[in-house]
Design a protein around this motif. Structure first.
Motif, PDB file in Angstrom:
ATOM      1  N   ASN A  17       0.835  -1.205   0.000  1.00 42.07           N
ATOM      2  CA  ASN A  17       0.000   0.000   0.000  1.00 42.07           C
ATOM      3  C   ASN A  17       0.871   1.257   0.000  1.00 42.07           C
ATOM      4  O   ASN A  17       2.012   1.241   0.481  1.00 42.07           O
ATOM      5  CB  ASN A  17      -0.953  -0.023   1.192  1.00 42.07           C
ATOM      6  N   PRO A  18       0.360   2.359  -0.550  1.00 42.50           N
ATOM      7  CA  PRO A  18       1.170   3.580  -0.688  1.00 42.50           C
ATOM      8  C   PRO A  18       1.562   4.229   0.629  1.00 42.50           C
ATOM      9  O   PRO A  18       2.501   5.026   0.677  1.00 42.50           O
ATOM     10  CB  PRO A  18       0.268   4.503  -1.516  1.00 42.50           C
ATOM     11  N   ASP A  19       0.869   3.894   1.728  1.00 46.90           N
ATOM     12  CA  ASP A  19       1.206   4.456   3.035  1.00 46.90           C
ATOM     13  C   ASP A  19       2.188   3.587   3.807  1.00 46.90           C
ATOM     14  O   ASP A  19       2.572   3.929   4.935  1.00 46.90           O
ATOM     15  CB  ASP A  19      -0.068   4.654   3.872  1.00 46.90           C
ATOM     16  N   GLU A  20       2.549   2.445   3.215  1.00 47.15           N
ATOM     17  CA  GLU A  20       3.496   1.498   3.820  1.00 47.15           C
ATOM     18  C   GLU A  20       3.039   1.056   5.205  1.00 47.15           C
ATOM     19  O   GLU A  20       3.847   0.867   6.131  1.00 47.15           O
ATOM     20  CB  GLU A  20       4.905   2.106   3.879  1.00 47.15           C
ATOM     21  N   LEU A  21       1.739   0.860   5.362  1.00 49.45           N
ATOM     22  CA  LEU A  21       1.194   0.403   6.635  1.00 49.45           C
ATOM     23  C   LEU A  21       1.271  -1.118   6.728  1.00 49.45           C
ATOM     24  O   LEU A  21       1.057  -1.819   5.735  1.00 49.45           O
ATOM     25  CB  LEU A  21      -0.253   0.867   6.788  1.00 49.45           C
ATOM     26  N   PRO A  22       1.542  -1.641   7.905  1.00 43.10           N
ATOM     27  CA  PRO A  22       1.637  -3.099   8.072  1.00 43.10           C
ATOM     28  C   PRO A  22       0.261  -3.748   8.204  1.00 43.10           C
ATOM     29  O   PRO A  22      -0.617  -3.216   8.890  1.00 43.10           O
ATOM     30  CB  PRO A  22       2.442  -3.253   9.359  1.00 43.10           C
ATOM     31  N   PHE A  23       0.097  -4.885   7.549  1.00 41.72           N
ATOM     32  CA  PHE A  23      -1.145  -5.646   7.622  1.00 41.72           C
ATOM     33  C   PHE A  23      -0.874  -7.036   8.178  1.00 41.72           C
ATOM     34  O   PHE A  23       0.149  -7.656   7.861  1.00 41.72           O
ATOM     35  CB  PHE A  23      -1.772  -5.791   6.231  1.00 41.72           C
ATOM     36  N   ARG A  24      -1.793  -7.515   8.984  1.00 42.75           N
ATOM     37  CA  ARG A  24      -1.823  -8.930   9.377  1.00 42.75           C
ATOM     38  C   ARG A  24      -3.042  -9.525   8.717  1.00 42.75           C
ATOM     39  O   ARG A  24      -4.171  -9.093   8.971  1.00 42.75           O
ATOM     40  CB  ARG A  24      -1.900  -9.077  10.894  1.00 42.75           C
ATOM     41  N   ILE A  25      -2.828 -10.517   7.872  1.00 42.32           N
ATOM     42  CA  ILE A  25      -3.900 -11.026   7.018  1.00 42.32           C
ATOM     43  C   ILE A  25      -4.298 -12.433   7.446  1.00 42.32           C
ATOM     44  O   ILE A  25      -3.473 -13.345   7.506  1.00 42.32           O
ATOM     45  CB  ILE A  25      -3.463 -11.009   5.544  1.00 42.32           C
ATOM     46  N   ILE A  26      -5.593 -12.574   7.737  1.00 46.37           N
ATOM     47  CA  ILE A  26      -6.178 -13.872   8.074  1.00 46.37           C
ATOM     48  C   ILE A  26      -7.084 -14.272   6.928  1.00 46.37           C
ATOM     49  O   ILE A  26      -8.007 -13.539   6.579  1.00 46.37           O
ATOM     50  CB  ILE A  26      -6.982 -13.781   9.388  1.00 46.37           C
ATOM     51  N   SER A  27      -6.831 -15.410   6.320  1.00 44.28           N
ATOM     52  CA  SER A  27      -7.665 -15.864   5.213  1.00 44.28           C
ATOM     53  C   SER A  27      -8.616 -16.949   5.691  1.00 44.28           C
ATOM     54  O   SER A  27      -8.337 -17.663   6.660  1.00 44.28           O
ATOM     55  CB  SER A  27      -6.805 -16.381   4.047  1.00 44.28           C
ATOM     56  N   THR A  28      -9.763 -17.061   4.995  1.00 45.05           N
ATOM     57  CA  THR A  28     -10.748 -18.098   5.303  1.00 45.05           C
ATOM     58  C   THR A  28     -11.225 -18.735   4.005  1.00 45.05           C
ATOM     59  O   THR A  28     -11.141 -18.138   2.930  1.00 45.05           O
ATOM     60  CB  THR A  28     -11.965 -17.531   6.051  1.00 45.05           C
ATOM     61  N   ASP A  29     -11.741 -19.940   4.129  1.00 41.22           N
ATOM     62  CA  ASP A  29     -12.299 -20.615   2.966  1.00 41.22           C
ATOM     63  C   ASP A  29     -13.135 -21.799   3.434  1.00 41.22           C
ATOM     64  O   ASP A  29     -12.965 -22.297   4.556  1.00 41.22           O
ATOM     65  CB  ASP A  29     -11.179 -21.107   2.028  1.00 41.22           C
ATOM     66  N   VAL A  30     -14.044 -22.246   2.568  1.00 40.23           N
ATOM     67  CA  VAL A  30     -14.858 -23.415   2.896  1.00 40.23           C
ATOM     68  C   VAL A  30     -14.052 -24.702   2.736  1.00 40.23           C
ATOM     69  O   VAL A  30     -14.430 -25.749   3.275  1.00 40.23           O
ATOM     70  CB  VAL A  30     -16.131 -23.480   2.022  1.00 40.23           C
ATOM     71  N   GLU A  82     -24.098 -20.143   3.070  1.00 37.77           N
ATOM     72  CA  GLU A  82     -25.533 -20.426   3.222  1.00 37.77           C
ATOM     73  C   GLU A  82     -25.832 -21.131   4.544  1.00 37.77           C
ATOM     74  O   GLU A  82     -26.995 -21.243   4.956  1.00 37.77           O
ATOM     75  CB  GLU A  82     -26.027 -21.281   2.054  1.00 37.77           C
ATOM     76  N   ASP A  83     -24.796 -21.629   5.212  1.00 38.49           N
ATOM     77  CA  ASP A  83     -24.951 -22.354   6.471  1.00 38.49           C
ATOM     78  C   ASP A  83     -25.313 -21.382   7.597  1.00 38.49           C
ATOM     79  O   ASP A  83     -24.796 -20.261   7.662  1.00 38.49           O
ATOM     80  CB  ASP A  83     -23.644 -23.080   6.800  1.00 38.49           C
ATOM     81  N   LYS A  84     -26.196 -21.792   8.480  1.00 45.28           N
ATOM     82  CA  LYS A  84     -26.643 -20.924   9.566  1.00 45.28           C
ATOM     83  C   LYS A  84     -25.507 -20.576  10.531  1.00 45.28           C
ATOM     84  O   LYS A  84     -25.597 -19.608  11.299  1.00 45.28           O
ATOM     85  CB  LYS A  84     -27.798 -21.561  10.330  1.00 45.28           C
ATOM     86  N   GLU A  85     -24.415 -21.366  10.516  1.00 43.46           N
ATOM     87  CA  GLU A  85     -23.292 -21.118  11.403  1.00 43.46           C
ATOM     88  C   GLU A  85     -22.234 -20.200  10.789  1.00 43.46           C
ATOM     89  O   GLU A  85     -21.258 -19.836  11.455  1.00 43.46           O
ATOM     90  CB  GLU A  85     -22.630 -22.456  11.789  1.00 43.46           C
ATOM     91  N   TYR A  86     -22.402 -19.825   9.516  1.00 42.43           N
ATOM     92  CA  TYR A  86     -21.360 -19.063   8.830  1.00 42.43           C
ATOM     93  C   TYR A  86     -21.067 -17.728   9.508  1.00 42.43           C
ATOM     94  O   TYR A  86     -19.908 -17.410   9.815  1.00 42.43           O
ATOM     95  CB  TYR A  86     -21.751 -18.831   7.368  1.00 42.43           C
ATOM     96  N   ILE A  87     -22.091 -16.935   9.746  1.00 45.05           N
ATOM     97  CA  ILE A  87     -21.907 -15.610  10.332  1.00 45.05           C
ATOM     98  C   ILE A  87     -21.272 -15.707  11.718  1.00 45.05           C
ATOM     99  O   ILE A  87     -20.339 -14.962  12.051  1.00 45.05           O
ATOM    100  CB  ILE A  87     -23.230 -14.831  10.392  1.00 45.05           C
ATOM    101  N   GLN A  88     -21.754 -16.634  12.530  1.00 39.67           N
ATOM    102  CA  GLN A  88     -21.184 -16.798  13.869  1.00 39.67           C
ATOM    103  C   GLN A  88     -19.720 -17.211  13.801  1.00 39.67           C
ATOM    104  O   GLN A  88     -18.895 -16.799  14.629  1.00 39.67           O
ATOM    105  CB  GLN A  88     -21.996 -17.819  14.663  1.00 39.67           C
ATOM    106  N   SER A  89     -19.393 -18.029  12.805  1.00 40.55           N
ATOM    107  CA  SER A  89     -18.008 -18.464  12.631  1.00 40.55           C
ATOM    108  C   SER A  89     -17.098 -17.283  12.305  1.00 40.55           C
ATOM    109  O   SER A  89     -16.015 -17.133  12.892  1.00 40.55           O
ATOM    110  CB  SER A  89     -17.932 -19.520  11.514  1.00 40.55           C
ATOM    111  N   ARG A 119     -21.105 -15.446  -3.161  1.00 42.86           N
ATOM    112  CA  ARG A 119     -21.981 -16.084  -2.176  1.00 42.86           C
ATOM    113  C   ARG A 119     -21.837 -15.425  -0.807  1.00 42.86           C
ATOM    114  O   ARG A 119     -22.822 -15.242  -0.085  1.00 42.86           O
ATOM    115  CB  ARG A 119     -21.665 -17.570  -2.087  1.00 42.86           C
ATOM    116  N   GLU A 120     -20.628 -15.049  -0.459  1.00 44.30           N
ATOM    117  CA  GLU A 120     -20.402 -14.499   0.877  1.00 44.30           C
ATOM    118  C   GLU A 120     -20.921 -13.070   1.026  1.00 44.30           C
ATOM    119  O   GLU A 120     -21.392 -12.695   2.113  1.00 44.30           O
ATOM    120  CB  GLU A 120     -18.914 -14.561   1.215  1.00 44.30           C
ATOM    121  N   ILE A 121     -20.829 -12.276  -0.030  1.00 47.33           N
ATOM    122  CA  ILE A 121     -21.266 -10.884   0.120  1.00 47.33           C
ATOM    123  C   ILE A 121     -22.764 -10.804   0.397  1.00 47.33           C
ATOM    124  O   ILE A 121     -23.229  -9.890   1.080  1.00 47.33           O
ATOM    125  CB  ILE A 121     -20.901 -10.022  -1.106  1.00 47.33           C
ATOM    126  N   ILE A 122     -23.529 -11.759  -0.113  1.00 47.17           N
ATOM    127  CA  ILE A 122     -24.971 -11.766   0.145  1.00 47.17           C
ATOM    128  C   ILE A 122     -25.234 -11.971   1.626  1.00 47.17           C
ATOM    129  O   ILE A 122     -25.998 -11.230   2.267  1.00 47.17           O
ATOM    130  CB  ILE A 122     -25.661 -12.859  -0.688  1.00 47.17           C
TER     131      ILE A 122
END
Length: 356
Positions: free
Chosen positions: A27-40, A60-67, A86-89
């Motif tokens: 990024n142009p501000d040279e800010l540090p990021f810690r990135i956590i990725s997820t997937d099914v 679509e799983d009822k537990e997705y949001i809580q997870s 699918r996730e943005i919905i």
């Protein structure tokens, strides 16, 4: 924004995962990021590109949001960056829940997402905003399917059929009665998009007839538009998709086509989309750009906008954190070219070994 910014990037197996992480880290501000990725899935490539990884239920799983909320709380996440349709919905329907735990989600409101994900409603939006669109018919039975083919000039003209709701190339087919020449058969790789009428009818007759859009075939160049919108305005960066494989741009070049920019800004405002998202256009026989669809999320090759001088993925994070982005002096480097190549991640016993 001097501290490390912890973000969740979903869709770790999505084609754009490496580009998204690159845009955040560079990024142009040279800010540090810690990135956590997820997937099914448990072992996507983005698992090894991020600092941490979590397997999550399908959206679509009822537990997705809580997870996702649990990950956000435990990892002190500030921002969630969804990469799949699918996730943005699901996430857009629970924005208030994330605000309660001080987490921002880079996604538009649900009403905007619902319209932008609907290929039929997008065309209706184009009608209302004077954005060119292909001739089309919405059908859900075989009789209307045949009628739409006739009105679109089949078999003399190719015709496109696609589901009302889908992402990428899922369900998209070009109906044609053309036969391959011997040179085409021997020299060209098949795309999987072309199909004859009888073959697609066999598919449709194999179950309930789906709701489909039948449209005119557009023979010209295809463009993806990377878009950023905030209260200060809209930045639209069109790029010519010169080589497309399995729906992914392998060769794409920034082309600041004024008409495509104008139509993209118009649609963005009409749909009330925000942060970063995209549209796809294709040229008709008269070289008029007509809408194909909207992608109200980070697009697979949106990193092209980063290289062109506007890191809209990072600026979306800044905007979500309350830092207003001024866009009046933005300079986009026209003709920026992105070429994908076949790389790979090497692992041993589920540990990262290297990449090529």
């Amino acid at each position: 924004m001097g501290d490390v910014i912890t973000v969740v990037v979903t869709g770790a197996g999505a084609p754009g995962i490496a580009g998204t992480i690159y845009s955040l880290k560079n990024n142009p501000d040279e800010l540090p990021f810690r990135i956590i990725s997820t997937d099914v899935k448990s072992d996507p490539v983005g698992r090894y590109l991020a600092d941490e990884f979590y397997k999550v239920p399908p959206p679509e799983d009822k537990e997705y949001i809580q997870s996702i909320k649990k990950i956000a709380i435990e990892e002190k996440v500030m921002i969630i960056i969804p990469q799949t349709s699918r996730e943005i919905i699901s996430l857009s329907q629970h924005l208030d829940e994330f605000r309660e735990i001080d987490v921002s989600v880079i996604v538009s409101d649900y009403a905007s997402i619902r319209r932008a994900n609907d290929k039929y409603l997008i065309i209706k939006e184009c009608k209302n905003t004077n954005v060119p669109y292909p001739e089309y018919f919405l059908i859900d039975n075989e009789k209307d399917f045949h009628s739409s083919l006739e009105k679109l000039g089949y078999p003399n003209n190719k015709v496109v059929v696609k589901p009302r709701f889908s992402s990428g190339l899922r369900g998209l087919r070009i109906i044609s009665n053309e036969t391959l020449t011997i040179n085409e058969f021997l020299e060209e790789k098949p795309t999987g998009l072309n199909i004859d009428l009888e073959s697609i009818l066999k598919i449709f007759r194999n179950g309930p007839f789906p709701e489909m859009l039948v449209t005119e075939y557009l023979p010209g160049d295809e463009y993806t538009v990377d878009v950023f919108r905030n209260p200060n305005g809209t930045v639209a960066i069109p790029r010519n998709r010169k080589d497309i494989r399995s729906g992914i741009s392998f060769d794409t070049e920034i082309e600041l086509n004024s008409d495509i920019i104008k139509y993209s800004v118009r649609l963005s405002e009409s749909l009330n989309l925000k942060y970063c998202f995209g549209f796809q256009f294709k040229m008709d026989q008269a070289n008029v750009p007509k809408i194909l669809e909207s992608n109200p999320r980070i697009q697979g090759t949106m990193v092209a906008s980063t290289y062109a001088g506007f890191n809209m993925i990072y600026y979306s994070v800044k905007e979500a954190l309350g830092h207003s982005i001024e866009i009046s002096d933005i300079e986009i480097c026209d003709n920026t070219h992105i070429k994908r190549y076949w790389g790979a991640i090497a692992t041993k016993d589920e540990h990262y070994s290297g990449r090529i």
